[in-house]
Design a protein around this motif. Structure first.
Motif, PDB file in Angstrom:
ATOM      1  N   ARG A  68      70.067 -69.844 -10.064  1.00 29.51           N
ATOM      2  CA  ARG A  68      70.628 -68.754 -10.869  1.00 29.51           C
ATOM      3  C   ARG A  68      70.958 -67.577  -9.956  1.00 29.51           C
ATOM      4  O   ARG A  68      70.081 -66.930  -9.399  1.00 29.51           O
ATOM      5  CB  ARG A  68      69.651 -68.346 -11.970  1.00 29.51           C
ATOM      6  CG  ARG A  68      69.559 -69.350 -13.104  1.00 29.51           C
ATOM      7  CD  ARG A  68      70.887 -69.472 -13.813  1.00 29.51           C
ATOM      8  NE  ARG A  68      70.776 -70.208 -15.074  1.00 29.51           N
ATOM      9  CZ  ARG A  68      71.785 -70.371 -15.896  1.00 29.51           C
ATOM     10  NH1 ARG A  68      72.988 -69.876 -15.604  1.00 29.51           N
ATOM     11  NH2 ARG A  68      71.625 -71.037 -17.024  1.00 29.51           N
ATOM     12  N   PHE A  69      72.252 -67.318  -9.826  1.00 27.29           N
ATOM     13  CA  PHE A  69      72.762 -66.283  -8.925  1.00 27.29           C
ATOM     14  C   PHE A  69      72.118 -64.918  -9.169  1.00 27.29           C
ATOM     15  O   PHE A  69      71.662 -64.274  -8.220  1.00 27.29           O
ATOM     16  CB  PHE A  69      74.291 -66.212  -9.046  1.00 27.29           C
ATOM     17  CG  PHE A  69      74.932 -65.229  -8.113  1.00 27.29           C
ATOM     18  CD1 PHE A  69      75.277 -65.598  -6.831  1.00 27.29           C
ATOM     19  CD2 PHE A  69      75.196 -63.928  -8.525  1.00 27.29           C
ATOM     20  CE1 PHE A  69      75.861 -64.697  -5.955  1.00 27.29           C
ATOM     21  CE2 PHE A  69      75.780 -63.013  -7.671  1.00 27.29           C
ATOM     22  CZ  PHE A  69      76.107 -63.396  -6.378  1.00 27.29           C
ATOM     23  N   PRO A  70      72.072 -64.404 -10.418  1.00 31.48           N
ATOM     24  CA  PRO A  70      71.503 -63.064 -10.615  1.00 31.48           C
ATOM     25  C   PRO A  70      70.028 -62.961 -10.229  1.00 31.48           C
ATOM     26  O   PRO A  70      69.564 -61.909  -9.801  1.00 31.48           O
ATOM     27  CB  PRO A  70      71.671 -62.798 -12.111  1.00 31.48           C
ATOM     28  CG  PRO A  70      72.745 -63.730 -12.552  1.00 31.48           C
ATOM     29  CD  PRO A  70      72.615 -64.936 -11.675  1.00 31.48           C
ATOM     30  N   LEU A  71      69.268 -64.042 -10.391  1.00 30.12           N
ATOM     31  CA  LEU A  71      67.837 -64.024 -10.085  1.00 30.12           C
ATOM     32  C   LEU A  71      67.542 -64.341  -8.624  1.00 30.12           C
ATOM     33  O   LEU A  71      66.432 -64.111  -8.152  1.00 30.12           O
ATOM     34  CB  LEU A  71      67.100 -65.049 -10.957  1.00 30.12           C
ATOM     35  CG  LEU A  71      67.199 -64.899 -12.460  1.00 30.12           C
ATOM     36  CD1 LEU A  71      66.452 -66.019 -13.157  1.00 30.12           C
ATOM     37  CD2 LEU A  71      66.678 -63.539 -12.896  1.00 30.12           C
ATOM     38  N   GLU A  72      68.521 -64.953  -7.952  1.00 29.30           N
ATOM     39  CA  GLU A  72      68.354 -65.431  -6.582  1.00 29.30           C
ATOM     40  C   GLU A  72      67.190 -66.409  -6.486  1.00 29.30           C
ATOM     41  O   GLU A  72      66.384 -66.368  -5.562  1.00 29.30           O
ATOM     42  CB  GLU A  72      68.188 -64.265  -5.602  1.00 29.30           C
ATOM     43  CG  GLU A  72      69.388 -63.353  -5.566  1.00 29.30           C
ATOM     44  CD  GLU A  72      69.267 -62.205  -4.583  1.00 29.30           C
ATOM     45  OE1 GLU A  72      68.310 -62.185  -3.770  1.00 29.30           O
ATOM     46  OE2 GLU A  72      70.135 -61.322  -4.625  1.00 29.30           O
ATOM     47  N   GLN A  73      67.124 -67.316  -7.478  1.00 30.89           N
ATOM     48  CA  GLN A  73      66.088 -68.345  -7.456  1.00 30.89           C
ATOM     49  C   GLN A  73      66.495 -69.525  -8.319  1.00 30.89           C
ATOM     50  O   GLN A  73      67.396 -69.427  -9.148  1.00 30.89           O
ATOM     51  CB  GLN A  73      64.737 -67.788  -7.918  1.00 30.89           C
ATOM     52  CG  GLN A  73      64.677 -67.417  -9.377  1.00 30.89           C
ATOM     53  CD  GLN A  73      63.336 -66.793  -9.762  1.00 30.89           C
ATOM     54  OE1 GLN A  73      62.781 -66.007  -9.016  1.00 30.89           O
ATOM     55  NE2 GLN A  73      62.837 -67.149 -10.915  1.00 30.89           N
ATOM     56  N   TYR A  74      65.803 -70.634  -8.093  1.00 32.27           N
ATOM     57  CA  TYR A  74      66.027 -71.850  -8.857  1.00 32.27           C
ATOM     58  C   TYR A  74      65.330 -71.715 -10.201  1.00 32.27           C
ATOM     59  O   TYR A  74      64.256 -71.132 -10.303  1.00 32.27           O
ATOM     60  CB  TYR A  74      65.490 -73.056  -8.082  1.00 32.27           C
ATOM     61  CG  TYR A  74      66.135 -74.356  -8.491  1.00 32.27           C
ATOM     62  CD1 TYR A  74      67.378 -74.724  -7.984  1.00 32.27           C
ATOM     63  CD2 TYR A  74      65.510 -75.208  -9.385  1.00 32.27           C
ATOM     64  CE1 TYR A  74      67.976 -75.925  -8.356  1.00 32.27           C
ATOM     65  CE2 TYR A  74      66.097 -76.409  -9.757  1.00 32.27           C
ATOM     66  CZ  TYR A  74      67.329 -76.751  -9.237  1.00 32.27           C
ATOM     67  OH  TYR A  74      67.920 -77.926  -9.611  1.00 32.27           O
ATOM     68  N   SER A  75      65.931 -72.275 -11.241  1.00 35.15           N
ATOM     69  CA  SER A  75      65.383 -72.156 -12.589  1.00 35.15           C
ATOM     70  C   SER A  75      65.466 -73.486 -13.318  1.00 35.15           C
ATOM     71  O   SER A  75      66.488 -74.160 -13.269  1.00 35.15           O
ATOM     72  CB  SER A  75      66.177 -71.096 -13.367  1.00 35.15           C
ATOM     73  OG  SER A  75      65.742 -71.003 -14.701  1.00 35.15           O
ATOM     74  N   TRP A  76      64.363 -73.850 -13.994  1.00 34.90           N
ATOM     75  CA  TRP A  76      64.371 -74.994 -14.903  1.00 34.90           C
ATOM     76  C   TRP A  76      64.466 -74.452 -16.310  1.00 34.90           C
ATOM     77  O   TRP A  76      63.721 -73.548 -16.693  1.00 34.90           O
ATOM     78  CB  TRP A  76      63.107 -75.841 -14.733  1.00 34.90           C
ATOM     79  CG  TRP A  76      63.163 -76.663 -13.495  1.00 34.90           C
ATOM     80  CD1 TRP A  76      62.570 -76.387 -12.292  1.00 34.90           C
ATOM     81  CD2 TRP A  76      63.881 -77.879 -13.317  1.00 34.90           C
ATOM     82  NE1 TRP A  76      62.871 -77.365 -11.382  1.00 34.90           N
ATOM     83  CE2 TRP A  76      63.679 -78.305 -11.987  1.00 34.90           C
ATOM     84  CE3 TRP A  76      64.688 -78.669 -14.151  1.00 34.90           C
ATOM     85  CZ2 TRP A  76      64.240 -79.465 -11.466  1.00 34.90           C
ATOM     86  CZ3 TRP A  76      65.243 -79.827 -13.627  1.00 34.90           C
ATOM     87  CH2 TRP A  76      65.015 -80.218 -12.317  1.00 34.90           C
ATOM     88  N   GLU A  77      65.401 -74.987 -17.079  1.00 29.66           N
ATOM     89  CA  GLU A  77      65.649 -74.476 -18.428  1.00 29.66           C
ATOM     90  C   GLU A  77      66.288 -75.565 -19.278  1.00 29.66           C
ATOM     91  O   GLU A  77      66.731 -76.582 -18.773  1.00 29.66           O
ATOM     92  CB  GLU A  77      66.555 -73.242 -18.358  1.00 29.66           C
ATOM     93  CG  GLU A  77      67.837 -73.514 -17.597  1.00 29.66           C
ATOM     94  CD  GLU A  77      68.446 -72.291 -16.939  1.00 29.66           C
ATOM     95  OE1 GLU A  77      69.680 -72.146 -17.038  1.00 29.66           O
ATOM     96  OE2 GLU A  77      67.722 -71.487 -16.310  1.00 29.66           O
ATOM     97  N   MET A  78      66.343 -75.314 -20.586  1.00 28.95           N
ATOM     98  CA  MET A  78      67.037 -76.258 -21.457  1.00 28.95           C
ATOM     99  C   MET A  78      68.537 -76.118 -21.219  1.00 28.95           C
ATOM    100  O   MET A  78      68.990 -75.137 -20.618  1.00 28.95           O
ATOM    101  CB  MET A  78      66.683 -75.983 -22.916  1.00 28.95           C
ATOM    102  CG  MET A  78      67.181 -74.673 -23.446  1.00 28.95           C
ATOM    103  SD  MET A  78      66.579 -74.452 -25.131  1.00 28.95           S
ATOM    104  CE  MET A  78      67.128 -72.798 -25.416  1.00 28.95           C
ATOM    105  N   PRO A  79      69.356 -77.062 -21.655  1.00 30.45           N
ATOM    106  CA  PRO A  79      70.805 -76.916 -21.530  1.00 30.45           C
ATOM    107  C   PRO A  79      71.271 -75.641 -22.238  1.00 30.45           C
ATOM    108  O   PRO A  79      70.890 -75.386 -23.384  1.00 30.45           O
ATOM    109  CB  PRO A  79      71.350 -78.172 -22.214  1.00 30.45           C
ATOM    110  CG  PRO A  79      70.236 -79.171 -22.106  1.00 30.45           C
ATOM    111  CD  PRO A  79      68.975 -78.371 -22.216  1.00 30.45           C
ATOM    112  N   GLU A  80      72.064 -74.849 -21.523  1.00 30.64           N
ATOM    113  CA  GLU A  80      72.497 -73.546 -22.031  1.00 30.64           C
ATOM    114  C   GLU A  80      73.917 -73.238 -21.586  1.00 30.64           C
ATOM    115  O   GLU A  80      74.396 -73.791 -20.603  1.00 30.64           O
ATOM    116  CB  GLU A  80      71.598 -72.426 -21.483  1.00 30.64           C
ATOM    117  CG  GLU A  80      70.164 -72.552 -21.827  1.00 30.64           C
ATOM    118  CD  GLU A  80      69.298 -71.509 -21.137  1.00 30.64           C
ATOM    119  OE1 GLU A  80      68.122 -71.439 -21.485  1.00 30.64           O
ATOM    120  OE2 GLU A  80      69.789 -70.772 -20.253  1.00 30.64           O
ATOM    121  N   GLY A  81      74.511 -72.311 -22.279  1.00 34.05           N
ATOM    122  CA  GLY A  81      75.830 -71.841 -21.885  1.00 34.05           C
ATOM    123  C   GLY A  81      76.342 -70.815 -22.867  1.00 34.05           C
ATOM    124  O   GLY A  81      75.617 -70.352 -23.743  1.00 34.05           O
ATOM    125  N   GLY A  82      77.604 -70.500 -22.723  1.00 34.82           N
ATOM    126  CA  GLY A  82      78.235 -69.514 -23.592  1.00 34.82           C
ATOM    127  C   GLY A  82      79.149 -70.172 -24.599  1.00 34.82           C
ATOM    128  O   GLY A  82      79.819 -71.162 -24.293  1.00 34.82           O
TER     129      GLY A  82
END
Length: 186
Positions: A68-82
């Protein structure tokens, strides 16, 4: 519970300070609720945040991992989007689930509507539970470099409890589904 409907903030002036296809940032000159002058910045989201928690018959779920670019870290999450405003959010949810995991679902349940940061933005999120899963080919967007991990739901719940999953939509959806499981409402 009684709450006032009238907005105690008075807008004196406003100006757009940034705009792109996804967000608009506006700065407001205001009188705050105590009548003192100030400024307030608002981020307006041009899409609805959509999250899908897929859950198979054996109570496994699918997490998507990405940097995740804004967090500057890898993230595990459910499928998401806009999902574009004005389009049925369930259509966006179905698209996101297929794009990111290759899954299609027969049964869809809206489980939550939440605001993600109501102090600086108007971003609305709609979260769904997807059941009756069938596997197809994933169709990620060019901006997505994704890993998909199938895990027992209970393990994902424990990851949330340990703070290993920090994405707000995923945390909210996992806690809601855990409650539904405990209350035998699935």
């Amino acid at each position: 519970m009684h709450h006032p409907e009238e907005n105690p903030w008075k807008i004196i002036a406003q100006k757009d300070v940034y705009d792109n296809p996804w967000i608009n940032v506006t700065e407001f000159d205001v009188l705050n609720p105590s009548g003192n002058p100030g400024i307030y910045g608002k981020v307006h989201f041009k899409n609805i945040a959509i999250g899908v928690l897929p859950l198979d018959n054996e109570l496994n779920t699918y997490l998507v991992g990405q940097y995740r670019f804004p967090l500057e870290q890898y993230s595990w999450e459910m499928p998401e989007g806009g999902g574009p405003i004005g389009i049925d959010p369930i259509a966006s949810a179905k698209r996101e689930l297929l794009e990111e995991t290759g899954l299609k679902a027969d049964k869809w349940t809206e489980i939550l509507r939440i605001h993600l940061s109501n102090s600086v933005s108007d971003e609305l999120s709609i979260l769904y539970l997807a059941r009756g899963l069938k596997q197809f080919e994933a169709e990620p967007e060019e901006t997505e470099q994704l890993m998909v991990n199938k895990l027992p739901f209970e393990e994902v719940y424990q990851m949330v409890c340990r703070g290993e999953i920090t994405d707000a939509m995923t945390v909210a959806a996992v806690l809601k589904v855990r409650l539904l499981i405990i209350e035998n409402q699935l």
